[in-house]
Design an enzyme around this catalytic site. Structure first.
Site, PDB file in Angstrom:
ATOM      1  N   SER A 128      11.452   7.106  -2.767  1.00 20.41           N
ATOM      2  CA  SER A 128      11.339   6.004  -3.717  1.00 20.41           C
ATOM      3  C   SER A 128      12.692   5.742  -4.383  1.00 20.41           C
ATOM      4  O   SER A 128      13.674   5.464  -3.703  1.00 20.41           O
ATOM      5  CB  SER A 128      10.229   6.312  -4.727  1.00 20.41           C
ATOM      6  OG  SER A 128       9.836   5.161  -5.422  1.00 20.41           O
ATOM      7  N   ASP A 273       2.739   1.335   2.617  1.00 20.83           N
ATOM      8  CA  ASP A 273       3.440   1.120   1.348  1.00 20.83           C
ATOM      9  C   ASP A 273       3.384  -0.355   0.989  1.00 20.83           C
ATOM     10  O   ASP A 273       3.702  -1.225   1.808  1.00 20.83           O
ATOM     11  CB  ASP A 273       4.896   1.584   1.489  1.00 20.83           C
ATOM     12  CG  ASP A 273       5.579   1.819   0.142  1.00 20.83           C
ATOM     13  OD1 ASP A 273       5.277   1.095  -0.817  1.00 20.83           O
ATOM     14  OD2 ASP A 273       6.430   2.727   0.074  1.00 20.83           O
ATOM     15  N   HIS A 302       2.400   4.164  -0.890  1.00 22.76           N
ATOM     16  CA  HIS A 302       3.707   4.674  -1.306  1.00 22.76           C
ATOM     17  C   HIS A 302       3.664   6.185  -1.530  1.00 22.76           C
ATOM     18  O   HIS A 302       4.651   6.885  -1.292  1.00 22.76           O
ATOM     19  CB  HIS A 302       4.136   3.956  -2.588  1.00 22.76           C
ATOM     20  CG  HIS A 302       5.533   4.261  -3.018  1.00 22.76           C
ATOM     21  ND1 HIS A 302       6.642   3.975  -2.243  1.00 22.76           N
ATOM     22  CD2 HIS A 302       6.013   4.847  -4.160  1.00 22.76           C
ATOM     23  CE1 HIS A 302       7.738   4.358  -2.884  1.00 22.76           C
ATOM     24  NE2 HIS A 302       7.384   4.896  -4.038  1.00 22.76           N
TER      25      HIS A 302
END
Length: 327
Positions: A128, A273, A302
Site C-alpha cells: 500500500s 483491489d 486490498h
C-alpha cells in the site's frame, strides 16, 4: 529474535513542497543482525495509519522476511503518530507542513547510512503506502537498491484512488467530533478495503465476529479510533500526492522515472483491489527494465497484500518474495 528500537533525529528538514519540518524524528525498529559486509538489508516501510507494530507480524523465520537471514529495518512514516506528526509536534495541527513520499524516503536513506553505514539495500518491501515508498526508493536511489516489492501499490496515485481518499478526507473534516469522524471513516474504509465477494461469502465470520455490525465496530471503527484524526489527514495528503516522477529528477515524466529504475521489480497487486488496481501496474510494466507482475489470486481485496489473518495469501506472497530474494 534479535531486535532493536530507536529514534533517528533528522534535524530541520527542508521539504519538497516548501516549508520545514522542525526537529524531525523517525521512529524505527530493526530485526536480525547486520552482516559484516552490510549486504543483507531489507527496508520495510509502514502503510497508511500503521505503526511498525502493526506490520511486524511478517518478520518471522516462517515468512520470506526472515530475521535469521536478513537485517530488516521498519522506519515509521512521518505523520503516522510515532515519527514526526501533527499529534506529537508543537503548534497547531493545522500548521503541520505537507510531507511527500519523497521526503519520507530521503530521510529513511539517511537513517540507514548514518546509523548503520548502509549504502546499498537488498530489498525494499512495501504494501500500500509502503509500496509507494518502495517505488520511490528504486526511482530515486538507482543502483543503491537491488530489488523492490510493490505489493498493492503504484508509482503514482491513480485518479480513482485520489477520489476514494477525498471521500475519507471530507468525512473527517465534516464530522461533529473526531470520534464521530473516525467511526464513519472506518465504515467507509470497510467497503473499499475488502471485495464484494469477501462480504458475499461472509468471511468476517472466520475472523471471530458474530455478525457484520460486530465486524464493522470491533475491526474497522476500533482500528481508526486508535489514531489521531490530524495524523490521518496529513498522511492521506501524502498518499494522494504520491508520484515517483514529481521531483527535480523527472519533472513529472512518469515513463522516464519508471525507465530509470535499475532494481529488479516485483509488482504484486491483488486481483480484487478496489483502489490500487492491477491495471495501474500493467500500465507501468512496459516502462520497467527488469520487472515481473504477479497478481495475488485473492478475494480479500486490498487486504490481500497484508494477510495477517489470511494464511493462503500469506503463503502466496512468501513464495513470490522468496523467489525474488534468491534471484
Amino acid at each position: 529474535m534479535n531486535t532493536g528500537e530507536g529514534v533517528f533525529e533528522c534535524g530541520d528538514v527542508a521539504l519538497q513542497r516548501g516549508g520545514t519540518l522542525r526537529a524531525a524524528r523517525i521512529v524505527y525498529k530493526t530485526f536480525g543482525t547486520l552482516s559484516a559486509k552490510r549486504d543483507n538489508v531489507i527496508v520495510y516501510p509502514t502503510s497508511y495509519s500503521a505503526h511498525h507494530t502493526d506490520i511486524e507480524w511478517l518478520v518471522r523465520p516462517e515468512h520470506a522476511l526472515d530475521p535469521g537471514r536478513y537485517f530488516i529495518v521498519i522506519p515509521d512514516m512521518f505523520t503516522n503518530g510515532l515519527s514526526s506528526s501533527p499529534s506529537n509536534t508543537p503548534g497547531s495541527p493545522g500548521d503541520f507542513p505537507e510531507v511527500t513520499t519523497c521526503d519520507n524516503v530521503m530521510q529513511q536513506r539517511r537513517l540507514l547510512n548514518e546509523l548503520f553505514g548502509v549504502e546499498r539495500v537488498k530489498l525494499v518491501y512495501g504494501w500500500s503506502m509502503g509500496a509507494q515508498q518502495a517505488y520511490h526508493w528504486a526511482a530515486l536511489f538507482g543502483e543503491a537498491v537491488e530489488r523492490i516489492v510493490v505489493n498493492c501499490g503504484s508509482a503514482r496515485t491513480a485518479p480513482h484512488n485520489f477520489v476514494f481518499l477525498e471521500g475519507i478526507r471530507t468525512t473527517l473534516q465534516a464530522a461533529a467530533s473526531p470520534e464521530q469522524g473516525l467511526r464513519a471513516m472506518g465504515r467507509i474504509y470497510a467497503g473499499w478495503a475488502l471485495s464484494q465477494t469477501f462480504y458475499r461469502r461472509e468471511l468476517w465470520r472466520g475472523l471471530g465476529f458474530k455478525d457484520l455490525e460486530d465486524f464493522l465496530v470491533r475491526s474497522w471503527e476500533a482500528g481508526f479510533l486508535r489514531r489521531n484524526m490530524h495524523d490521518l489527514l496529513a498522511q492521506l495528503w501524502t498518499w494522494q500526492h504520491s508520484d515517483i516522477s514529481a521531483n527535480d529528477l523527472f519533472r513529472g515524466d512518469l515513463a522516464m522515472a519508471l525507465a530509470s529504475i535499475k532494481a529488479r521489480v516485483l509488482l504484486m497487486p491483488s486481483a480484487t483491489d478496489l483502489y490500487f488496481q492491477t491495471d495501474d501496474n500493467r500500465a507501468e510494466l512496459p516502462h520497467l527494465k527488469n520487472a515481473t507482475l504477479v497478481e495475488i489470486p485473492s478475494i480479500w481485496g486490498h487486504r490481500a497484500g497484508n494477510p495477517r489473518d489470511n494464511p493462503e495469501d500469506a503463503a502466496f506472497i512468501d513464495r513470490q518474495v522468496a523467489a525474488l530474494l534468491e534471484a
